[in-house]
Design a protein around this motif. Structure first.
Motif, PDB file in Angstrom:
ATOM      1  N   TRP A   1       0.838  -1.212   0.000  1.00 57.52           N
ATOM      2  CA  TRP A   1       0.000   0.000   0.000  1.00 57.52           C
ATOM      3  C   TRP A   1       0.871   1.259   0.000  1.00 57.52           C
ATOM      4  CZ3 TRP A   1      -3.075  -2.600   4.524  1.00 57.52           C
ATOM      5  CH2 TRP A   1      -3.914  -3.588   3.998  1.00 57.52           C
ATOM      6  N   GLY A   2       1.992   1.190   0.691  1.00 55.83           N
ATOM      7  CA  GLY A   2       2.897   2.349   0.709  1.00 55.83           C
ATOM      8  C   GLY A   2       3.507   2.600  -0.671  1.00 55.83           C
ATOM      9  N   LEU A   3       3.881   1.525  -1.359  1.00 56.18           N
ATOM     10  CA  LEU A   3       4.446   1.688  -2.708  1.00 56.18           C
ATOM     11  C   LEU A   3       3.376   2.217  -3.668  1.00 56.18           C
ATOM     12  CD1 LEU A   3       6.609  -1.577  -3.008  1.00 56.18           C
ATOM     13  CD2 LEU A   3       7.444   0.772  -2.717  1.00 56.18           C
ATOM     14  N   ARG A   4       2.167   1.757  -3.482  1.00 54.28           N
ATOM     15  CA  ARG A   4       1.053   2.230  -4.323  1.00 54.28           C
ATOM     16  C   ARG A   4       0.873   3.733  -4.131  1.00 54.28           C
ATOM     17  NH1 ARG A   4      -4.432   2.863  -2.593  1.00 54.28           N
ATOM     18  NH2 ARG A   4      -6.078   2.037  -3.927  1.00 54.28           N
ATOM     19  N   ARG A   5       0.896   4.188  -2.873  1.00 52.47           N
ATOM     20  CA  ARG A   5       0.747   5.630  -2.611  1.00 52.47           C
ATOM     21  C   ARG A   5       1.912   6.401  -3.230  1.00 52.47           C
ATOM     22  NH1 ARG A   5       3.397   8.296   1.145  1.00 52.47           N
ATOM     23  NH2 ARG A   5       3.570   6.624   2.680  1.00 52.47           N
ATOM     24  N   ALA A   6       3.138   5.863  -3.044  1.00 49.43           N
ATOM     25  CA  ALA A   6       4.319   6.568  -3.555  1.00 49.43           C
ATOM     26  C   ALA A   6       4.271   6.675  -5.081  1.00 49.43           C
ATOM     27  CB  ALA A   6       5.590   5.838  -3.113  1.00 49.43           C
ATOM     28  N   ALA A   7       3.887   5.576  -5.739  1.00 51.49           N
ATOM     29  CA  ALA A   7       3.824   5.596  -7.213  1.00 51.49           C
ATOM     30  C   ALA A   7       2.778   6.608  -7.672  1.00 51.49           C
ATOM     31  CB  ALA A   7       3.496   4.202  -7.745  1.00 51.49           C
ATOM     32  N   HIS A   8       1.647   6.618  -6.978  1.00 54.03           N
ATOM     33  CA  HIS A   8       0.567   7.554  -7.298  1.00 54.03           C
ATOM     34  C   HIS A   8       1.050   8.999  -7.103  1.00 54.03           C
ATOM     35  CE1 HIS A   8      -3.565   8.815  -7.664  1.00 54.03           C
ATOM     36  NE2 HIS A   8      -3.461   9.482  -6.522  1.00 54.03           N
ATOM     37  N   GLU A   9       1.712   9.253  -5.972  1.00 55.88           N
ATOM     38  CA  GLU A   9       2.214  10.616  -5.696  1.00 55.88           C
ATOM     39  C   GLU A   9       3.229  11.056  -6.753  1.00 55.88           C
ATOM     40  OE1 GLU A   9       1.795  10.391  -0.830  1.00 55.88           O
ATOM     41  OE2 GLU A   9       3.793  10.352  -1.730  1.00 55.88           O
ATOM     42  N   GLU A  10       3.941  10.077  -7.295  1.00 54.21           N
ATOM     43  CA  GLU A  10       4.979  10.394  -8.278  1.00 54.21           C
ATOM     44  C   GLU A  10       4.379  10.609  -9.672  1.00 54.21           C
ATOM     45  OE1 GLU A  10       7.991  10.801  -6.818  1.00 54.21           O
ATOM     46  OE2 GLU A  10       8.730  11.522  -8.750  1.00 54.21           O
ATOM     47  N   GLY A  11       3.067  10.390  -9.786  1.00 57.48           N
ATOM     48  CA  GLY A  11       2.410  10.690 -11.067  1.00 57.48           C
ATOM     49  C   GLY A  11       1.972   9.468 -11.858  1.00 57.48           C
ATOM     50  N   ALA A  12       2.216   8.261 -11.335  1.00 60.06           N
ATOM     51  CA  ALA A  12       1.744   7.067 -12.055  1.00 60.06           C
ATOM     52  C   ALA A  12       0.221   6.995 -11.926  1.00 60.06           C
ATOM     53  CB  ALA A  12       2.384   5.812 -11.455  1.00 60.06           C
ATOM     54  N   HIS A  13      -0.454   6.610 -13.009  1.00 62.12           N
ATOM     55  CA  HIS A  13      -1.909   6.430 -12.946  1.00 62.12           C
ATOM     56  C   HIS A  13      -2.179   4.966 -12.654  1.00 62.12           C
ATOM     57  CE1 HIS A  13      -2.988  10.407 -14.362  1.00 62.12           C
ATOM     58  NE2 HIS A  13      -1.886  10.321 -15.094  1.00 62.12           N
TER      59      HIS A  13
END
Ligand SMILES: Cc1cc2nc3c(=O)[nH]c(=O)nc-3n(C[C@H](O)[C@H](O)[C@H](O)COP(=O)(O)OP(=O)(O)OC[C@H]3O[C@@H](n4cnc5c(N)ncnc54)[C@H](O)[C@@H]3O)c2cc1C
Length: 460
Positions: free
Chosen positions: A193-205
């Protein structure tokens, strides 16, 4: 289900948490991107995060929820090894093992650094891992493993019977090998879940509940079709683990093998005192059929593995996650290991599919003229190695020649599994042979020796 299992629910302990994030909407309508990632487990999430950090326009499609697959169901043993342990790495890549160890250590350090930088609380705990011997012949195996580990710069301590029982008290223990560095115990769902948030914050859809049904070439691009939408991508990373692959070549190299796990109720102070385990190391038996076990952050015991079950024709289905004889066997073995915990109840039981390949570590494949690259086959040791798998997949899909893509581990492929019905027969024969070897002082019979000679085998 009887006895200690009577109140257990079929639920993944890690995913059964108030920290679980809200689902993200599925893909709808046509979309376009530079890089598509299929699968929202550790491999896909690392690929999305690393690519987004490098400025790429990324879309990740997850068939269910991110972390719902093996990444949210595992034991949470995050190890530096990229080769499913030193012994396997030495046997297969003796010339590059020191490089693989160095890359694995750097990978481990980079995971820790990312978690700190991104403020991901995955209950990271570096207490180390102990391999335990429960049969006389395993005691000498541990001594040999200690020597090899030291020769490759690992910090290990050999524990005799009294010393291991002073760490964790089980009447079944004869010796232990404590690996003190380069591993962590984590809460794997919170890591996902943390990696998902980080990827999302970095602009990944990220789109969830968006299973990709079809992948095909579309001019210079690749078209990915889901139930409600479609995506055109220049490049694709396939991170679908043990699930039915979207490209045919993976089917020959990876088979889904179910692994089963139990979690107890919280121990409480009295039971904790009865087993010791003050330093909270992760534990694993040394036999061919082994258990892995650990304390959870709220002081339960997670107890998994021993039986690994393959179903005909790469069978995968949620109903296969229920297997009473295996859960009962696990509960009996637990009671033998910790008789002082008599009366303890299990609260959770679950299973997950392991992407087993014949060399026991990640393997890479290309499809659609190199526009799609897969990273699968971790065989039960992918929590840490998945970041390496993602990095290599990104290098390969972008045709970058790097230190990683030059590795023999990356350039070579495992021995393929034979087609059915031979495949099923070979897996069953191997399971029986491994159990026999455990009972016969570790001696490997003719079948296992043949597999060793051709560089193939079976592990979970
Ligand atoms: C019970 C169990 C215990 C384990 N214990 C450990 C351990 O302690 N330490 C360790 O290092 N490793 C362990 N492993 C292995 C480890 O969990 C995996 O190697 C690792 O999580 C692999 O991550 P992944 O992203 O490749 O796969 P997964 O986490 O399985 O992710 C694949 C994702 O792809 C999605 N998907 C599949 N097909 C499609 C499609 N067509 N379209 C869209 N999405 C799709 C799935 O829904 C899934 O979420 C264990 C595995 C299991 C099952």
């Amino acid at each position: 289900m009887v006895g200690a299992l009577a109140d257990s629910e079929r639920k993944v302990f890690w995913l059964d948490s108030p920290a679980a994030p809200e689902p993200l909407p599925p893909l709808e309508g046509p979309e376009r991107c530079a890089l598509a990632v299929v699968g929202g487990g550790f491999t896909g999430l690392w690929a999305a995060l690393l690519a987004a950090e490098a400025g790429e326009q990324v879309v990740l499609l997850e068939g269910d929820r991110c972390g719902w697959g093996a990444s949210g169901r595992n034991g949470g043993f995050l190890e530096a090894s990229l080769t499913h342990g030193l012994e396997n790495g030495l046997a297969r890549w003796p010339d590059e093992i020191d490089r693989l160890i160095a890359i694995g250590r750097a990978n481990f350090a980079a995971i820790r650094e990312t978690l700190e930088r991104r403020d991901i609380d995955a209950a990271w705990d570096e207490s180390g891992l102990i391999d335990v011997a429960t049969r006389p012949h395993e005691v000498s195996w541990l001594a040999e493993a200690a020597e090899a580990a030291r020769a490759h710069g690992e910090d290990v301590v050999l524990l005799d019977r009294d010393a291991i029982r002073a760490e964790v008290d089980s009447p079944t223990y004869l010796a232990g090998l404590w690996h003190r560095g380069e591993s962590a115990l984590v809460d794997p769902a919170r890591l996902a879940w943390g990696l998902r948030r980080a990827a999302h914050e970095e602009g990944a859809h990220i789109f969830e509940r968006s299973p990709v049904r079809r992948l095909r070439r579309d001019g210079n691009r690749v078209k990915l079709e889901t139930d409600e939408g479609s995506l055109r991508a220049d490049r694709v990373v396939l991170a679908t683990n043990a699930y039915p692959p979207l490209v045919r070549s993976v089917r020959r190299y990876v088979i889904p093998v179910y692994d089963y796990v139990l979690v107890t109720e919280p121990l409480g102070a009295e039971r904790r005192a009865a087993i010791g385990w003050r330093r909270r190391q992760g534990l694993a038996d040394s036999g061919n059929r082994f258990h892995y076990y650990r304390l959870t952050p709220d002081d339960r015991i997670l107890w998994g593995a021993y039986e690994a079950i393959y179903h005909f024709r790469n069978g995968m289905h949620q109903r296969l996650e229920e297997h009473a004889p295996t859960f009962e066997l696990l509960a009996r073995n637990f009671a033998r290991t910790f008789p002082q915990l008599e009366g303890i109840r299990f609260t959770h039981r679950w299973a997950g599919a392991i992407d087993t390949c014949s060399r026991f570590c990640v393997t890479f494949g290309r499809a659609l003229g190199g526009r799609a690259v897969s990273a699968v086959g971790y065989t039960g040791l992918g929590v840490g190695a998945s970041r390496f798998g993602a990095r290599v997949a990104l290098d390969l899909v972008h045709r970058r020649e790097t230190e990683l893509t030059r590795l023999a581990l990356v350039r070579t492929r495992p021995v393929p599994f034979p087609p059915e019905p031979l495949r099923y027969a070979a897996v069953q024969a191997t399971r029986r042979a491994l159990a026999r070897a455990d009972e016969r002082g570790g001696r490997r019979g003719a079948w296992l020796q043949l597999l060793d000679r051709i560089g193939a085998g079976f592990d979970s």
